[in-house]
Design a protein around this motif. Structure first.
Motif, PDB file in Angstrom:
ATOM      1  N   TYR A  77      43.581  42.240  37.827  1.00 19.40           N
ATOM      2  CA  TYR A  77      43.415  42.105  39.279  1.00 19.40           C
ATOM      3  C   TYR A  77      42.414  43.127  39.803  1.00 19.40           C
ATOM      4  N   LYS A  78      42.531  44.360  39.365  1.00 19.23           N
ATOM      5  CA  LYS A  78      41.688  45.418  39.923  1.00 19.23           C
ATOM      6  C   LYS A  78      40.249  45.322  39.437  1.00 19.23           C
ATOM      7  N   ASN A 117      48.599  43.434  45.064  1.00 16.20           N
ATOM      8  CA  ASN A 117      47.561  42.974  45.993  1.00 16.20           C
ATOM      9  C   ASN A 117      47.308  43.944  47.138  1.00 16.20           C
ATOM     10  N   ARG A 165      43.575  36.565  39.668  1.00 17.97           N
ATOM     11  CA  ARG A 165      42.582  36.047  40.612  1.00 17.97           C
ATOM     12  C   ARG A 165      41.837  34.847  40.015  1.00 17.97           C
ATOM     13  N   ILE A 175      51.454  38.899  42.130  1.00 15.69           N
ATOM     14  CA  ILE A 175      50.740  40.040  42.720  1.00 15.69           C
ATOM     15  C   ILE A 175      51.371  40.493  44.037  1.00 15.69           C
ATOM     16  N   THR A 176      52.239  39.685  44.613  1.00 16.23           N
ATOM     17  CA  THR A 176      52.837  40.036  45.911  1.00 16.23           C
ATOM     18  C   THR A 176      54.213  40.689  45.751  1.00 16.23           C
ATOM     19  N   LEU A 205      38.851  42.271  41.484  1.00 16.13           N
ATOM     20  CA  LEU A 205      38.639  42.603  42.893  1.00 16.13           C
ATOM     21  C   LEU A 205      37.465  43.571  43.035  1.00 16.13           C
ATOM     22  N   ASN A 208      42.815  47.587  47.731  1.00 17.86           N
ATOM     23  CA  ASN A 208      41.687  47.181  48.582  1.00 17.86           C
ATOM     24  C   ASN A 208      40.805  48.403  48.835  1.00 17.86           C
TER      25      ASN A 208
END
Length: 686
Positions: A525-526, A474, A645, A501-502, A529, A477
């Motif tokens: 995830y990527k 995570n 997500r 994810i953490t 996002l 970004n």
């Protein structure tokens, strides 16, 4: 007239052979091969299994490096007497890394750089009506005067190569027979914008190889994507012996502009014809596409005035059993596989692509980021800089007319084992040259160590390996175009583990995390996002389309030794990992290509006995129905409800699978439009 000599009888010897350039040299005992050919491609230098001789396991400090050194090629060529008075040229699309060429025992030229085309005038060396001996010495040695160069191959990255530097005449070879006055190149520059009228400037370079001055007429015809003539342009110029003249023409008669885009890759054609004394002597057909774009960090990518998103993938041309020597058909097939997955952009890592791959991108609608092979180490020798300039010039000129190309790259991680001063000097010279040769496209650089180098390029692209080499997942970004992200995925490695994810699993160093499931978890995830934040950055490029060989020291203990396994598809360029279907489910629309895929085709023995497990399905449909039989024993209907997500996969939690059939139906707009079956091992048959 132009013809291929790929299928001539070529003779090959993977050694430095004394006097092999001479016409009377006896090569009967040499190996017979055809072009394209890679002399690390197999056990004996010809097409064979990738791991039987691809690496020189017995002759190396780390038992990992491919053969580095010379290899000799010889063939014969006969030119008919009727072509006397014409000019004869030989063109190589690429030879790795250094090529020296002889005709009938006389050296005609050399070329440094393994990924761009070069051509020699061999007219004065030809014996008409008789066999002419062509000899080529190829050498892929690590050379501080030629990019790519690595400072110390015996060390780990960034000193050693992270991809194979192969050797040989691995792209096409052609002979051209022309009039002594010929078209050298045509550069087409379309100009368009939201308010500006569309026009195209056409620069046609014509050279006079004869000993007489001639007045040469150029006729240029522009055709729209449907083949309708838009303009006819005529210009005459006198050309002195040995002189190259540039004919500058322009046209703006575009009534209804048809823009090039990934969704609608419209191509215009330019037909160039020269004549003198009333005779047509040469003609060339080229293309261009009308498109305009904005590529900058911290904002959305814009194409033809519309916000878009670079859904990108990297590609190496390396393939099982062939090394670099892919036939044209495979380059086209690679582009189709990438397009079918839903990508709209390709970063060609880390060298210019084969012309057939670029042409396929033009026609299929794939945007291209091409870069020169300046990777890992930057040499401080003046010849190295000149070689980088030469390769950059050739890359730009040879791909200038391709609308798919949207950016020029000047290197990847190329300041890692060099000083800041050296890399700054080289990078700045290359950026300035790229701007001079082509002001219309931005210059990119990827994953530089020094901030001063990052500031030199128009758009800097970091890599992001959060969740794999560092940090938690995570932490991803992005606010800049991401040149690489991904995870190593071993095809037969699977896991029932639930991931967080953490949490930093330090997965790169634990092969238990090289599972298809964890790799998909990273990418899910990527992708998700990126799609949700595509107003904030231009896009990202997954690493990588196909598994590829990597002779660096750190790859020795991989599940497949010396193989980078981050691909969506295996090194055979055929076998798709689960992650391929993930991208297809996220990037393709069901109205165009409905798909459903039960995870995983390579885990058929997951159930040893009847028991409950989670089941994943990738699909782009509205909903999916899952059964333990063909349409019977339903596990119910799901919408996308899971993934890191909660929007990337369809998942059934703890379902009891009792027989060997898993069957899924994809439903779109109230109709069943696609289906998939996974036949399991061990369980009772149904």
């Amino acid at each position: 007239m132009e013809f291929s000599i790929n299928k001539n009888e070529w003779k090959f010897n993977r050694a430095d052979v004394k006097n092999a350039h001479k016409s009377n040299f006896k090569d009967d005992a040499w190996m017979s091969i055809t072009i394209p050919h890679d002399y690390n491609g197999g056990v004996d230098g010809v097409h064979s299994d990738i791991f039987k001789g691809r690496f020189d396991f017995n002759n190396d400090l780390d038992n990992r490096l491919i053969y580095k050194g010379p290899g000799w090629y010889r063939t014969t060529l006969q030119i008919d007497d009727k072509h006397k008075g014409k000019c004869i040229f030989i063109r190589f699309e690429a030879v790795s890394l250094r090529a020296e060429v002889w005709v009938n025992g006389k050296e005609v030229g050399s070329h440094d750089g393994g990924y761009t085309a070069f051509e020699f005038d061999i007219t004065d060396y030809i014996k008409y009506g008789k066999p002419n001996v062509i000899a080529v010495r190829s050498d892929n040695s690590n050379n501080p005067n030629i990019a790519p160069w690595m400072k110390d191959e015996t060390k780990s990255f960034p000193y050693s190569f992270d991809y194979g530097i192969y050797g040989g005449i691995y792209r096409d070879v052609r002979i051209t027979v022309t009039d002594p006055i010929k078209i050298e190149k045509v550069l087409n520059t379309p100009v368009s914008g939201a308010q500006a009228p569309t026009s195209v400037s056409i620069d046609t370079y014509v050279k006079n190889y004869s000993d007489k001055e001639k007045t040469v007429d150029l006729k240029t015809i522009i055709l729209d994507p449907k083949g309708n003539q838009l303009s006819k342009l005529k210009t005459s110029k006198k050309i002195k012996p040995g002189q190259t003249i540039t004919y500058k023409q322009s046209a703006s008669t575009f009534n209804d502009v048809q823009f090039w885009s990934p969704e609608s890759p419209k191509l215009y054609k330019v037909q160039s014809e020269i004549s003198y004394d009333g005779n047509t002597i040469d003609n060339v057909e080229s293309t261009f596409g009308v498109r305009y774009f904005t590529l900058a960090n911290k904002q959305a990518f814009s194409l033809n005035g519309n916000k878009s998103f670079l859904r990108g993938i990297n590609r190496h041309q390396d393939m099982e059993g062939l090394g670099y020597a892919l036939p044209n058909e495979q380059h086209i097939e690679d582009a189709k596989l990438i397009k079918d997955a839903g990508f709209n952009a390709v970063r060609h890592a880390h060298y210019p692509a084969d012309p057939e791959f670029v042409k396929a991108c033009d026609e299929l609608g794939l945007m291209l980021w091409l870069e020169i092979p300046l990777t890992g180490s930057t040499s401080d020798t003046p010849k190295f800089l000149e070689n980088c300039k030469s390769q950059l010039t050739e890359m730009i000129e040879q791909n200038y007319n391709n609308p798919s190309v949207i950016a020029w790259g000047i290197g990847n991680e190329s300041d890692r084992s060099s000083t800041e001063e050296i890399s700054n000097t080289v990078f700045k010279a290359l950026v300035d040259l790229a701007h001079e040769l082509d002001p219309s496209r931005p210059v990119l650089g990827c994953n530089y160590k020094f901030k001063s180098n990052q500031d030199l390029v128009d758009v800097y692209s970091p890599q992001d390996w959060s969740g794999w080499y560092s940090d938690t997942l995570n932490a991803y970004n992005p606010d800049a175009i991401i040149g690489e992200y991904g995870a190593s995925i071993d095809y037969f490695n699977h896991s029932d583990q639930k991931f967080d994810i953490t949490k930093n699993y330090n997965p790169a160093n634990k092969q238990s995390f090289w599972s298809q499931e964890f790799g998909c978890f990273i990418h899910e995830y990527k992708i998700s996002l990126g799609e949700s934040q595509k107003e904030l950055f231009p896009g990202h490029f997954a690493w990588v389309a196909f598994d590829f060989a990597s002779p660096r020291a750190g790859r020795k203990n991989n599940p497949i030794p010396f193989m980078n396994q981050k691909g969506l598809i295996l090194y055979d360029h055929k076998t798709k990992k689960d992650i391929y279907y993930l991208y297809q489910s996220m990037y393709r629309e069901a109205k165009d290509l409905p798909m459903v895929y039960i995870v995983s085709e390579s885990w058929k023995d997951r159930w040893k006995t009847i028991e409950s497990k989670d089941v994943w399905v990738y699909s782009n449909c509205d909903s999916v129905k899952l059964f333990n039989d063909y349409g019977k024993k339903s596990f119910g209907t799901r919408i996308k409800n899971s993934g890191p997500r909660k929007d990337t996969r369809f998942q059934w939690d703890s379902i009891s699978v009792e027989n060997n059939v898993l069957y899924a139906e994809g439903w779109y707009n109230g109709k069943m439009v696609t289906k998939d079956t996974l036949l399991l091992n061990n369980l009772p048959p149904k």
